[in-house]
Design a protein around this motif. Structure first.
Motif, PDB file in Angstrom:
ATOM      1  N   THR A 157      -1.727 -13.751  -1.347  1.00 55.90           N
ATOM      2  CA  THR A 157      -3.164 -13.946  -1.374  1.00 55.90           C
ATOM      3  C   THR A 157      -3.777 -13.031  -2.434  1.00 55.90           C
ATOM      4  O   THR A 157      -3.406 -11.868  -2.550  1.00 55.90           O
ATOM      5  N   ALA A 158      -4.713 -13.550  -3.214  1.00 53.98           N
ATOM      6  CA  ALA A 158      -5.422 -12.689  -4.159  1.00 53.98           C
ATOM      7  C   ALA A 158      -6.604 -12.068  -3.435  1.00 53.98           C
ATOM      8  O   ALA A 158      -7.641 -12.691  -3.282  1.00 53.98           O
ATOM      9  N   SER A 159      -6.432 -10.867  -2.937  1.00 51.58           N
ATOM     10  CA  SER A 159      -7.491 -10.178  -2.207  1.00 51.58           C
ATOM     11  C   SER A 159      -7.592  -8.782  -2.792  1.00 51.58           C
ATOM     12  O   SER A 159      -6.678  -8.327  -3.479  1.00 51.58           O
ATOM     13  N   PRO A 160      -8.706  -8.077  -2.532  1.00 50.28           N
ATOM     14  CA  PRO A 160      -8.774  -6.685  -3.002  1.00 50.28           C
ATOM     15  C   PRO A 160      -7.600  -5.862  -2.468  1.00 50.28           C
ATOM     16  O   PRO A 160      -7.057  -5.007  -3.170  1.00 50.28           O
ATOM     17  N   GLU A 161      -7.174  -6.136  -1.232  1.00 51.68           N
ATOM     18  CA  GLU A 161      -6.052  -5.383  -0.675  1.00 51.68           C
ATOM     19  C   GLU A 161      -4.767  -5.645  -1.443  1.00 51.68           C
ATOM     20  O   GLU A 161      -4.011  -4.725  -1.737  1.00 51.68           O
ATOM     21  N   ALA A 162      -4.544  -6.935  -1.751  1.00 52.31           N
ATOM     22  CA  ALA A 162      -3.334  -7.284  -2.499  1.00 52.31           C
ATOM     23  C   ALA A 162      -3.368  -6.640  -3.887  1.00 52.31           C
ATOM     24  O   ALA A 162      -2.356  -6.125  -4.367  1.00 52.31           O
ATOM     25  N   ASP A 163      -4.545  -6.654  -4.520  1.00 53.52           N
ATOM     26  CA  ASP A 163      -4.693  -6.009  -5.834  1.00 53.52           C
ATOM     27  C   ASP A 163      -4.356  -4.525  -5.734  1.00 53.52           C
ATOM     28  O   ASP A 163      -3.679  -3.955  -6.591  1.00 53.52           O
ATOM     29  N   LEU A 164      -4.888  -3.893  -4.673  1.00 54.40           N
ATOM     30  CA  LEU A 164      -4.675  -2.467  -4.512  1.00 54.40           C
ATOM     31  C   LEU A 164      -3.199  -2.157  -4.341  1.00 54.40           C
ATOM     32  O   LEU A 164      -2.662  -1.228  -4.953  1.00 54.40           O
ATOM     33  N   ILE A 165      -2.546  -2.946  -3.506  1.00 55.19           N
ATOM     34  CA  ILE A 165      -1.125  -2.704  -3.259  1.00 55.19           C
ATOM     35  C   ILE A 165      -0.331  -2.930  -4.547  1.00 55.19           C
ATOM     36  O   ILE A 165       0.585  -2.176  -4.868  1.00 55.19           O
ATOM     37  N   ALA A 166      -0.748  -3.946  -5.313  1.00 58.72           N
ATOM     38  CA  ALA A 166      -0.074  -4.189  -6.599  1.00 58.72           C
ATOM     39  C   ALA A 166      -0.252  -2.995  -7.534  1.00 58.72           C
ATOM     40  O   ALA A 166       0.688  -2.597  -8.235  1.00 58.72           O
ATOM     41  N   SER A 167      -1.455  -2.382  -7.526  1.00 61.93           N
ATOM     42  CA  SER A 167      -1.653  -1.255  -8.440  1.00 61.93           C
ATOM     43  C   SER A 167      -0.889  -0.017  -7.961  1.00 61.93           C
ATOM     44  O   SER A 167      -0.439   0.792  -8.771  1.00 61.93           O
ATOM     45  N   LEU A 168      -0.710   0.138  -6.643  1.00 65.99           N
ATOM     46  CA  LEU A 168       0.146   1.227  -6.149  1.00 65.99           C
ATOM     47  C   LEU A 168       1.596   0.988  -6.567  1.00 65.99           C
ATOM     48  O   LEU A 168       2.300   1.914  -6.965  1.00 65.99           O
ATOM     49  N   ARG A 169       2.032  -0.288  -6.466  1.00 68.80           N
ATOM     50  CA  ARG A 169       3.424  -0.598  -6.858  1.00 68.80           C
ATOM     51  C   ARG A 169       3.666  -0.257  -8.313  1.00 68.80           C
ATOM     52  O   ARG A 169       4.746   0.201  -8.683  1.00 68.80           O
ATOM     53  N   ALA A 170       2.643  -0.488  -9.134  1.00 69.02           N
ATOM     54  CA  ALA A 170       2.789  -0.203 -10.564  1.00 69.02           C
ATOM     55  C   ALA A 170       3.001   1.293 -10.799  1.00 69.02           C
ATOM     56  O   ALA A 170       3.568   1.697 -11.811  1.00 69.02           O
ATOM     57  N   LEU A 171       2.541   2.126  -9.866  1.00 67.88           N
ATOM     58  CA  LEU A 171       2.718   3.579 -10.003  1.00 67.88           C
ATOM     59  C   LEU A 171       4.107   4.025  -9.552  1.00 67.88           C
ATOM     60  O   LEU A 171       4.542   5.133  -9.870  1.00 67.88           O
ATOM     61  N   ALA A 172       4.778   3.192  -8.776  1.00 67.19           N
ATOM     62  CA  ALA A 172       6.032   3.612  -8.140  1.00 67.19           C
ATOM     63  C   ALA A 172       7.206   3.223  -9.021  1.00 67.19           C
ATOM     64  O   ALA A 172       7.953   2.304  -8.725  1.00 67.19           O
ATOM     65  N   THR A 173       7.348   3.962 -10.130  1.00 64.85           N
ATOM     66  CA  THR A 173       8.349   3.588 -11.129  1.00 64.85           C
ATOM     67  C   THR A 173       9.722   4.213 -10.859  1.00 64.85           C
ATOM     68  O   THR A 173      10.712   3.793 -11.435  1.00 64.85           O
ATOM     69  N   HIS A 174       9.775   5.208  -9.983  1.00 63.17           N
ATOM     70  CA  HIS A 174      11.061   5.865  -9.691  1.00 63.17           C
ATOM     71  C   HIS A 174      11.971   4.886  -8.945  1.00 63.17           C
ATOM     72  O   HIS A 174      11.516   4.165  -8.068  1.00 63.17           O
TER      73      HIS A 174
END
Lengths: 317, 317
Positions: free
Chosen positions: B2-19
Motif C-alpha cells: 500500500t502507498a501510505s505515509p507509513e509505508a513511505d516511512l518504513i521504506a525510508s528507514l530501510r534505505a538507512l539500513a545498509t549494513h
C-alpha cells in the motif's frame, strides 16, 4: 533514596537482574562477554512531553535518541557497532523529519541501523521512542562502582551548557548558538570513553545533573565524595551569559543533559590524563576527591557549601 | 504494498539500513557476527490500546512482551541470552503486577534481564513498552528470503487458536481455556527454531496472520506461493468451537498472534522434518508449495479460493 512506588518498582526490577552482565541494573549498560570482546548493550527511551516536547524539531529528537544511547556506550569504553530503533508512528510530516534527522545521526556516528520495530497506535502527544545501542569493548569496561577512597573525580568538557541552552529555548532565544547546540545535539564522548576505559577506576556519563550523577557514583562505589564547585568546568559562552556566582555554578552542576564523562582515577594517573586531554583536544578537569564513608559534600574555594534541594533530575529517566 | 505515509516511512528507514546485519529490515531480527557465534538482536514494542488493552492482566502483557521478542529469536534459530526492558511507569498497582509477571516470564524462559530503561511521563492509557532480546546462534541463521521454487511451506503447531482466544475474551467468555491461554501466553518455539535452523531454506514466525506472513516470505524470496487451506493445522479445541467450514479456516489463517514457526524446506527434507516433529512432540504440517513467479494463491481441496480482503494485521506492528 526516596521511598516511592517508582523506587519500589525499580528495586523489584533490580531483584530480577541476577545475571552478572546486568551489573545489578546499577550501571549505564549491560555487559556480555563474547570471544570477540565484551558486548555492551543499552536501551534508552524518550517520552514526548517528558524527554522532548511536541514542538521540538523532530530531527533533534532523532539525534538525541541516538546520542543519549551512544553516551552510555562511551561511558563503558565501547565502540558502537549497531542500533535498533523502536519508533512510534504519528504525524506523517513529523515522522519524515525524524527519519531524515535519524539518517544524519547514523551517518554522523557511522552507526549501522540493524533493526527495530515500527508501531502505530500511540495517542497524539504520547510518542515513546526507544533506542538500543550495541557496542563492543576490547578492553576494560569500567563500572560505576569502582571508585576508591583517595581517587580523584574528573569530568570531560564543560558542564551546564545544555541546561543553559534549554533555558534559552524556553525563553524563545536563539543565541548563543553554541549553548543551544549543546542542548539540541549532544556529542557523546566516544573517543574519550574508549581511551579512558583502562585508565579509570569508575566511569559513567553525566545525564541527569553533575551533582546527582556524582552522588550516584559515590554511592555505588561505597565512598564519600567531596566535589569542588569552583573546579567545575564552565564554557566561555556559559560564563559570559551567566557570570560566575555560586548560585549560577550550582545551577550548572544540577542542570543535566551534559553527556560528558564522569570518572574516578587514581591520583597517580593525573599527568597521564592531562596528556590524553591535550591529545584529544577535550578538557578533563579534576573536580573532587573520594574518601572513606558515604555521602556527597560540596565545597567552593575550600569553604563548605550546603547541597541544593535537587541534585538533578531524579525521576526523569 | 500500500502507498501510505507509513509505508513511505518504513521504506525510508530501510534505505538507512545498509549494513548486511540489518538484512534490509526485512527480517525478524538483526544478525551480528562475533567470534562466539552469530548474535541475533530483536526489538519489539507493545502499545497500550493497540497491542494490549488497559484491562488486560498486566502479568499477561509482561509475558507477551517477552514471548513476542523470543519468538523472533526462535525464527532465527537463536538461543536467548538476555533481555533489555524499556518500561513506561504508570499506575503503581499495574506496574507491580507487570513486574511480577515479568519475573515469571524471565524464570520460565531462563532469560537473564540485562538492563533497560524506566521512564515516567506517558499519559494515562498510552504506555509503550519496549523489549530487546539478544540471542546467540551457533549455526545457520535462516532469513525470510531463502525460499526457492519447489520448496514446501511448513508451519509448526496449530493456527488460529490465539485469534479464537481473543474473540472469546472480547465476548466475555473464559472457556475453552486452552484457546484463551494461547492468546494470553504464547509459547515461542525456541527449541524447534534451534533444531530447524539448519534444515530450512527460510524461516519466520507467524505473528500477523498466516496468510500475510506467508505472502511476506514469498515476496521476500522472490517466489510465487500456493497455500493449501485444507492443510492448515487446526487444534481439536478450535475445530470443536468453530467447525471446519472454509470461512472459518480463512478466519484462522488471517487471525494472527499464533507465534508458530513458518518455514520453507526442500521436498527432500520432508521425512527428516516429520521425524523431528515426532521427537519434539510438536506437529509440523506441510501447507504449501513455492513456485517461480510472484504472489500468493490459495486452494482448498485442490479448488482455487479467492484471497480474503485482509490477509492479516498489516499495520499493527
Amino acid at each position: 533514596v526516596t521511598a516511592s512506588p517508582e523506587a519500589d518498582l525499580i528495586a523489584s526490577l533490580r531483584a530480577l537482574a541476577t545475571h552478572e552482565g546486568a551489573r545489578g541494573l546499577l550501571d549505564d549498560a549491560a555487559v556480555l562477554a563474547t570471544d570477540s570482546g565484551q558486548l555492551v548493550l543499552t536501551c534508552d527511551m524518550l517520552v514526548e512531553g517528558t524527554h522532548f516536547l511536541s514542538e521540538d524539531p523532530p530531527a533533534d529528537v532523532a539525534w538525541k535518541l541516538v546520542a543519549v544511547n551512544l553516551s552510555d556506550l562511551a561511558a563503558k569504553g565501547a565502540r558502537p557497532v549497531g542500533f535498533l530503533l523502536g519508533f512510534s508512528l504519528g504525524d506523517a510530516e513529523w515522522d519524515r523529519e525524524f527519519v531524515a534527522g535519524f539518517g544524519v545521526a547514523l551517518r554522523g556516528f557511522e552507526l549501522p541501523l540493524l533493526g527495530g520495530d515500527t508501531v502505530s497506535g500511540a495517542p497524539v502527544g504520547a510518542r515513546t521512542l526507544a533506542g538500543t545501542a550495541i557496542g563492543l569493548a576490547r578492553g576494560t569496561v569500567p563500572a560505576r562502582t569502582g571508585a576508591r577512597p583517595g581517587d580523584h573525580l574528573w569530568v570531560t568538557g564543560a558542564i551546564g551548557d545544555a541546561g543553559a541552552g534549554l533555558a534559552l529555548l524556553r525563553q524563545g532565544a536563539v543565541e548563543p548558538a553554541s549553548l543551544i547546540e549543546r542542548y539540541r545535539a549532544p556529542r557523546p564522548r566516544l573517543e574519550a570513553g574508549e581511551r579512558l576505559a583502562d585508565r579509570v577506576e569508575a566511569m559513567m556519563d553525566v545525564s541527569d545533573g553533575l551533582l546527582l550523577d556524582a552522588a550516584r557514583m559515590a554511592q555505588a562505589s561505597g565512598c564519600a565524595l567531596t566535589l569542588d564547585l569552583d573546579s567545575v568546568p564552565l564554557s566561555e559562552a556559559w560564563l559570559r551569559l551567566r557570570g560566575d556566582s555560586r548560585t549560577q555554578r550550582l545551577e550548572a552542576a544540577t542542570a543535566g543533559d551534559d553527556y560528558e564523562l564522569l570518572f574516578a582515577a587514581s591520583p597517580d594517573s593525573a599527568s597521564d590524563l592531562l596528556e590524553l586531554a591535550e591529545e584529544l583536544g577535550l578538557p578533563m578537569s579534576r573536580i573532587g576527591t573520594f574518601a572513606t564513608g558515604a555521602g556527597l559534600s560540596l565545597s567552593d574555594r575550600s569553604e563548605p557549601v550546603a547541597l541544593p534541594p535537587n541534585l538533578g533530575f531524579e525521576h526523569r529517566r
